[in-house]
Design a protein around this motif. Structure first.
Motif: not given
Length: 155
Positions: A106-115
């Motif tokens: 899970w991330n807060y308020d942003k789509v998970p990415s390879n970054g």
């Protein structure tokens, strides 16, 4: 200080598979939580964000996540400290409480990415495997020949 891991291969094979969530939060608590009723029931697929993207919230903060698999040839372990010590010079002992092959990241308020730093750490398993793989002399010669061809084409 050293860390002692308290498990063996037999424990590993018999360990229960756990439903695991990696949350971007520190929760001051160390006990059971009814995740199925109070969290998983509210997880929804966010198709507008992409395929396989999930959405939920934690204490009113929006979460965006996805299911991640443990890299091939690895196994996820859940370890719990048997006794918390204030003294940092005393050995710590961890015992195996479960295993997992996938988890929800899970991330807060942003789509998970390879970054994301955590996703980059998972990719390092693949990088490490590639760096330690044996390269034959024939493979090396073939790669040198490909590079020479590419150099000629771009010159």
């Amino acid at each position: 200080m050293s860390i002692v891991l308290d498990f063996n291969g037999k424990n590993l094979a018999k360990s229960k598979t756990m439903d695991l969530h990696y949350l971007p939060a520190k929760i001051d608590g160390d006990g059971e939580a009814n995740v199925e009723q109070y969290f998983n029931n509210y997880t929804r697929e966010a198709t507008e964000c992409g395929n396989g993207i999930l959405t939920n919230s934690l204490r009113g903060y929006p979460l965006v996540g996805e299911q991640l698999k443990v890299p091939e040839q690895y196994r996820g372990l859940v370890l719990q400290e048997t006794e918390k010590s204030i003294n940092k010079s005393i050995d710590r002992q961890l015992r195996l409480t479960g295993v997992f092959e996938e988890f929800t990241y899970w991330n807060y308020d942003k789509v998970p990415s390879n970054g994301d730093a955590y996703r980059q750490a998972l990719l390092m398993a693949d990088v490490g495997q590639a760096l330690t793989q044996h390269i034959s002399e024939q493979d090396l010669e073939a790669e040198i020949a490909r590079n020479k061809e590419n150099t000629k084409e771009h010159a």
